[in-house]
Design a protein around this motif. Structure first.
Motif, short mmCIF file in Angstrom:
data_model
loop_
_atom_site.label_atom_id
_atom_site.label_comp_id
_atom_site.label_asym_id
_atom_site.label_seq_id
_atom_site.Cartn_x
_atom_site.Cartn_y
_atom_site.Cartn_z
N TYR A 254 -31.22 -8.65 -37.13
CA TYR A 254 -30.66 -7.29 -37.22
C TYR A 254 -30.36 -6.68 -35.86
N LEU A 255 -31.06 -7.12 -34.82
CA LEU A 255 -30.84 -6.56 -33.48
C LEU A 255 -29.43 -6.83 -32.97
N LEU A 256 -28.77 -7.84 -33.51
CA LEU A 256 -27.42 -8.19 -33.04
C LEU A 256 -26.38 -7.16 -33.46
N THR A 257 -26.74 -6.23 -34.36
CA THR A 257 -25.74 -5.30 -34.89
C THR A 257 -25.51 -4.08 -34.00
N GLY A 258 -26.36 -3.87 -32.99
CA GLY A 258 -26.19 -2.73 -32.09
C GLY A 258 -26.04 -3.19 -30.65
N GLU A 259 -25.24 -2.50 -29.87
CA GLU A 259 -24.99 -2.91 -28.48
C GLU A 259 -26.26 -2.92 -27.65
N SER A 260 -27.05 -1.84 -27.74
CA SER A 260 -28.27 -1.74 -26.95
C SER A 260 -29.34 -2.72 -27.43
N THR A 261 -29.50 -2.81 -28.76
CA THR A 261 -30.53 -3.71 -29.30
C THR A 261 -30.16 -5.18 -29.07
N LYS A 262 -28.86 -5.48 -29.12
CA LYS A 262 -28.43 -6.86 -28.83
C LYS A 262 -28.77 -7.23 -27.38
N ALA A 263 -28.52 -6.30 -26.45
CA ALA A 263 -28.84 -6.55 -25.05
C ALA A 263 -30.34 -6.79 -24.88
N ALA A 264 -31.14 -6.01 -25.62
CA ALA A 264 -32.60 -6.19 -25.55
C ALA A 264 -33.00 -7.55 -26.09
N ALA A 265 -32.37 -7.98 -27.18
CA ALA A 265 -32.69 -9.28 -27.78
C ALA A 265 -32.37 -10.42 -26.81
N TYR A 266 -31.19 -10.34 -26.19
CA TYR A 266 -30.79 -11.41 -25.27
C TYR A 266 -31.65 -11.41 -24.00
N LYS A 267 -32.05 -10.25 -23.54
CA LYS A 267 -32.94 -10.22 -22.38
C LYS A 267 -34.28 -10.87 -22.73
N VAL B 133 -38.59 -19.98 -28.59
CA VAL B 133 -37.87 -18.87 -29.21
C VAL B 133 -37.65 -19.14 -30.69
N ALA B 134 -38.13 -18.21 -31.53
CA ALA B 134 -37.86 -18.25 -32.97
C ALA B 134 -36.92 -17.10 -33.30
N PHE B 135 -35.98 -17.35 -34.19
CA PHE B 135 -34.97 -16.35 -34.56
C PHE B 135 -34.78 -16.38 -36.06
N THR B 136 -34.71 -15.20 -36.67
CA THR B 136 -34.47 -15.13 -38.12
C THR B 136 -33.08 -14.58 -38.41
N ALA B 137 -32.40 -15.19 -39.37
CA ALA B 137 -31.04 -14.79 -39.71
C ALA B 137 -30.98 -13.37 -40.26
N SER B 138 -32.06 -12.92 -40.89
CA SER B 138 -32.22 -11.54 -41.39
C SER B 138 -31.47 -11.20 -42.67
N ASP B 139 -30.18 -11.58 -42.77
CA ASP B 139 -29.41 -11.09 -43.91
C ASP B 139 -28.12 -11.92 -44.07
N PRO B 140 -27.75 -12.30 -45.30
CA PRO B 140 -26.51 -13.07 -45.49
C PRO B 140 -25.28 -12.34 -44.94
N PHE B 141 -25.25 -11.00 -45.08
CA PHE B 141 -24.13 -10.22 -44.56
C PHE B 141 -24.01 -10.41 -43.05
N LEU B 142 -25.16 -10.44 -42.37
CA LEU B 142 -25.17 -10.62 -40.92
C LEU B 142 -24.59 -11.99 -40.56
N VAL B 143 -24.97 -13.02 -41.31
CA VAL B 143 -24.46 -14.37 -41.05
C VAL B 143 -22.95 -14.41 -41.26
N ASN B 144 -22.47 -13.76 -42.31
CA ASN B 144 -21.03 -13.76 -42.60
C ASN B 144 -20.23 -13.09 -41.49
N THR B 145 -20.78 -12.04 -40.90
CA THR B 145 -20.03 -11.27 -39.90
C THR B 145 -20.23 -11.79 -38.48
#
Length: 328
Positions: free
Chosen positions: A158-171, A183-195
């Motif tokens: 879900y962090l990938l959906t916001g500019e600031s939170t995405k930057a935090a995730a990548y850092k 590093v473990a990562f969860t897909a979170s949501d099918p909608f997120l995977v589609n987009t």
């Protein structure tokens, strides 16, 4: 290491209320689904509940997983943004009372994120999510020295959906890689995977050591229909894969091998948090001496226990004896 797992995610307080169909209908929101709402809408709904008894707990996808690991006896830390309001104070106290280290400075203004969970008479859950200041989590909130003391970093998609939170995730991911933290990562949501399919593939093929997903997310990601083929395709690009199959259990892929994990029979009344708790069981297991298959069994049993109750917080925790039996 100081921590088994360091989690990063959207910090929300779950506010649960049992309501009549009449009260639910009066809110104007569709029954049984999750809707994103703004500050005013959320406050209006909560105010309309009147004298209804409310149950609160710290939540959010990655936070639920971190709480699960703590419940098993693991050592954990979490980075998520709350405000300096009463709800934010509650979030921090709830997490810290479980032994979870959380040192992110609260936001100076704005409301702490909340998820109003309205449970109707037929046990359906209507969720109204106001992300609040959780979306302001930034690179400045990520502490490399803390991440360096963890065996695993866990990041919610879900962090990938916001500019600031995405930057935090990548850092956070960059910090982990610099310090030989998995590093473990969860897909979170099918909608997120589609987009964000291409971006998620880049993470799988790059820094991610363990990828969590469910069957629907895996099918969306790979464009395949057979779940075993989906897991195998992802495993070609990622060292470890943990894919849940609902009542049918899960598949763990590790070292070129596939480990089918059976589902645990239960009377499911609420699937909220099942995937989060499964991830908690797997991550606790692999950071505390279990084999991948044993960790998968623990995750499966934990998910089964969480769907047999209301809410994403385990009412009956696993005893050390139960965990030993699952390892046998």
């Amino acid at each position: 290491m100081k921590y088994d797992v360091y989690g990063v995610g959207n910090a929300l307080v779950d506010i649960q209320a049992r309501v009549s169909d009449q009260v639910l209908a009066a809110t104007g929101f569709d029954k049984g689904i999750m809707t994103l709402v703004d500050d005013i809408q959320q406050q209006s709904v909560l105010s309309s509940l009147g004298d209804v008894s409310l149950n609160r707990c710290a939540g959010g996808s990655a936070a639920n997983t971190i709480v699960g690991i703590a419940d098993f006896g693991g050592k954990v830390a979490y980075a998520g943004k709350v405000s300096g309001d009463e709800v934010g104070d509650f979030f921090l106290k709830d997490m810290r009372d479980l032994g979870i280290s959380i040192e992110v400075a609260p936001a100076a203004s704005g409301p702490t994120g909340t998820c109003a969970v309205l449970i109707s008479e037929d046990a359906q859950r209507t969720m109204l999510t106001n992300l609040g200041v959780s979306i302001t989590l930034s690179e400045a909130d990520i502490d490399e020295a803390e991440i360096a003391q963890a065996k695993y970093l866990y990041v919610e998609g879900y962090l990938l959906t916001g500019e600031s939170t995405k930057a935090a995730a990548y850092k956070a991911i960059d910090c982990a890689k610099r310090n030989n933290v998995k590093v473990a990562f969860t897909a979170s949501d099918p909608f997120l995977v589609n987009t964000m399919r291409d971006e998620i593939w880049s993470l799988i093929e790059g820094p991610v050591d363990l990828f969590f997903c469910n069957e629907e997310e895996a099918k969306s990601l790979t464009k395949l229909t057979d779940p075993i083929a989906c897991a195998a395709e992802i495993h070609k690009h990622c060292e470890n894969v943990a894919m849940t199959l609902g009542a049918n259990g899960s598949i763990i892929m590790h070292g070129g091998e596939s480990f089918p994990i059976e589902g645990v029979a239960t009377d499911a009344i609420d699937t909220t948090g099942a995937g989060d708790m499964y991830a908690g069981g797997v991550l606790y297991g692999i950071t505390n001496g279990m084999s991948w298959k044993q960790a998968g069994h623990l995750g499966s049993h934990a998910a089964s226990r969480i769907v047999s109750q209301l809410g994403a917080r385990m009412e009956k925790k696993f005893s050390p004896e139960e965990i030993k039996q699952l390892m046998a």
